[in-house]
Design a protein around this motif. Structure first.
Motif, PDB file in Angstrom:
ATOM      1  N   TYR A  64      -0.680  -5.114  -0.229  1.00  0.00           N
ATOM      2  CA  TYR A  64      -0.259  -3.744   0.043  1.00  0.00           C
ATOM      3  C   TYR A  64       1.060  -3.487  -0.672  1.00  0.00           C
ATOM      4  CZ  TYR A  64       3.289  -5.727   3.074  1.00  0.00           C
ATOM      5  OH  TYR A  64       4.374  -6.427   3.528  1.00  0.00           O
ATOM      6  N   LYS A 111      -2.114   5.780   1.391  1.00  0.00           N
ATOM      7  CA  LYS A 111      -0.709   5.571   1.759  1.00  0.00           C
ATOM      8  C   LYS A 111      -0.569   5.254   3.244  1.00  0.00           C
ATOM      9  CE  LYS A 111       1.103   8.472  -1.972  1.00  0.00           C
ATOM     10  NZ  LYS A 111       1.530   7.317  -2.803  1.00  0.00           N
ATOM     11  N   MET A 112      -1.389   4.305   3.709  1.00  0.00           N
ATOM     12  CA  MET A 112      -1.384   3.932   5.123  1.00  0.00           C
ATOM     13  C   MET A 112      -1.240   2.430   5.285  1.00  0.00           C
ATOM     14  SD  MET A 112      -4.346   6.293   6.784  1.00  0.00           S
ATOM     15  CE  MET A 112      -4.264   8.079   6.621  1.00  0.00           C
ATOM     16  N   SER A 113      -0.551   2.024   6.338  1.00  0.00           N
ATOM     17  CA  SER A 113      -0.408   0.616   6.658  1.00  0.00           C
ATOM     18  C   SER A 113      -1.751   0.036   7.086  1.00  0.00           C
ATOM     19  CB  SER A 113       0.596   0.431   7.804  1.00  0.00           C
ATOM     20  OG  SER A 113       0.546  -0.894   8.295  1.00  0.00           O
ATOM     21  N   LEU A 121      -6.686   1.883   1.547  1.00  0.00           N
ATOM     22  CA  LEU A 121      -5.467   2.105   2.321  1.00  0.00           C
ATOM     23  C   LEU A 121      -4.271   2.360   1.414  1.00  0.00           C
ATOM     24  CD1 LEU A 121      -6.089  -0.561   5.084  1.00  0.00           C
ATOM     25  CD2 LEU A 121      -6.060   1.925   5.380  1.00  0.00           C
ATOM     26  N   HIS A 122      -4.242   1.747   0.247  1.00  0.00           N
ATOM     27  CA  HIS A 122      -3.169   2.035  -0.706  1.00  0.00           C
ATOM     28  C   HIS A 122      -3.280   3.472  -1.203  1.00  0.00           C
ATOM     29  CE1 HIS A 122      -1.379   1.985  -4.862  1.00  0.00           C
ATOM     30  NE2 HIS A 122      -0.378   1.501  -4.152  1.00  0.00           N
ATOM     31  N   CYS A 155       4.732   2.459  -0.693  1.00  0.00           N
ATOM     32  CA  CYS A 155       3.653   3.443  -0.573  1.00  0.00           C
ATOM     33  C   CYS A 155       3.042   3.485   0.824  1.00  0.00           C
ATOM     34  CB  CYS A 155       2.536   3.134  -1.577  1.00  0.00           C
ATOM     35  SG  CYS A 155       2.937   3.451  -3.301  1.00  0.00           S
ATOM     36  N   GLN A 156       3.054   2.341   1.539  1.00  0.00           N
ATOM     37  CA  GLN A 156       2.228   2.254   2.734  1.00  0.00           C
ATOM     38  C   GLN A 156       2.967   1.995   4.046  1.00  0.00           C
ATOM     39  OE1 GLN A 156      -0.612  -0.440   0.203  1.00  0.00           O
ATOM     40  NE2 GLN A 156      -1.691   0.059   2.088  1.00  0.00           N
ATOM     41  N   THR A 157       4.115   1.372   4.005  1.00  0.00           N
ATOM     42  CA  THR A 157       4.756   0.983   5.270  1.00  0.00           C
ATOM     43  C   THR A 157       6.208   1.454   5.351  1.00  0.00           C
ATOM     44  OG1 THR A 157       5.374  -1.192   4.390  1.00  0.00           O
ATOM     45  CG2 THR A 157       3.246  -1.031   5.524  1.00  0.00           C
TER      46      THR A 157
END
Length: 286
Positions: A265, A187-189, A183-184, A269-271
């Protein structure tokens, strides 16, 4: 917990060290590790190992058609011994759960740390007899696991991505650590609903899934069993690195804790820079 890359590396290592050799002793130390009793583990003795395979996180040692299958669970591990100790192992409170000896004097120990005792060993004629193997979803590194297949798996899936990736009946072999890494990279929550992915996001997730696992397998290839844990830890970018800087953007890696696990996380990058609430069933802070 060993996941797909570590179990694949163990499979590769054991294929080199076991195939063509005879199993002379199987010595259970902790009876709780045995999840099947017919055939007994002693039925493996005198048989030659013909293949070593992997099913998700399950490791399968094929001895002339009789299968020794193990799942290392959260705290189990396999220790290869170029020379096993003389005499049978003594039952006790130590981590040793089972020993397998070859005609060469070599062999391996299965151990389990902690008190939960989830390490499992099965002796079966067909790995498909094991419920955990029978329910496995597709292997994400299989040649036929393409982007369209991932899209079909996630279609209508109302769970969060973190949970979906860890579901062995959906995709086999991904656990807590590599779901964080995937997920990192994508680039996703971790709390994004799987069914809401756009085609572009599905493509990004697919690329991250395949590349993260492939690179981890390649890093582990050829390593002795005893070095695999250290290699896994050194290769992780976010998992287990709460409070450290993100290697991509430099933001501080954060953590969400649950009753029996945690995730890590990068907010930037992700949220979208927003921290996730650190409580069970948390959502993005408003």
């Amino acid at each position: 917990m060993p996941e797909l890359p570590e179990v694949e590396a163990l499979r590769d290592f054991l294929a080199d060290h076991l195939v063509g050799h005879e199993v002379v002793r199987v010595l259970p130390v902790a009876i709780s590790v045995l999840k099947t009793y017919d055939p007994p583990v002693t039925a493996l003795e005198g048989r030659q190992v013909t293949a070593v395979r992997r099913y998700g996180k399950f490791l399968d040692i094929d001895a002339d058609g009789l299968h020794f299958v193990t799942h290392l669970a959260r705290a189990g591990w396999l220790h290869w011994k170029d020379r096993l100790p003389d005499g049978p192992p003594r039952p006790g409170k130590g981590p040793l759960a089972l020993r397998v000896a070859l005609e060469t004097g070599e062999g391996f120990d299965l151990t389990e740390a902690g008190t939960q005792k989830r390490l499992a060993v099965y002796v079966v004629h067909d790995p498909g007899e094991i419920a955990g193997v029978a329910r496995l979803g597709p292997d994400p590194l299989a040649a036929d696991f393409d982007e369209a297949r991932l899209a079909r798996l996630l279609e209508g899936e109302r769970r969060q991505l973190k949970g979906a990736l860890r579901d062995q009946s959906l995709i086999a072999g991904v656990g807590n650590a590599y779901s964080d890494e995937i997920l990192h990279a994508a680039k996703m929550s971790p709390f994004k609903l799987a069914a809401t992915l756009t085609p572009e996001e599905t493509h990004r997730l697919y690329e991250a899934l395949r590349s993260t696992l492939t690179e981890a397998v390649e890093r582990s290839h050829g390593l002795a069993a005893g070095r695999l844990k250290a290699e896994k830890k050194s290769g992780l970018r976010v998992h287990g690195r709460s409070g450290e800087p993100c290697p991509v953007c430099g933001d501080t890696i954060r953590e969400v804790s649950f009753s029996d696990s945690s995730l890590q996380y990068c907010p930037s990058c992700q949220t979208g820079g927003k921290p996730l609430a650190d409580r069970r069933m948390s959502k993005l802070l408003k």
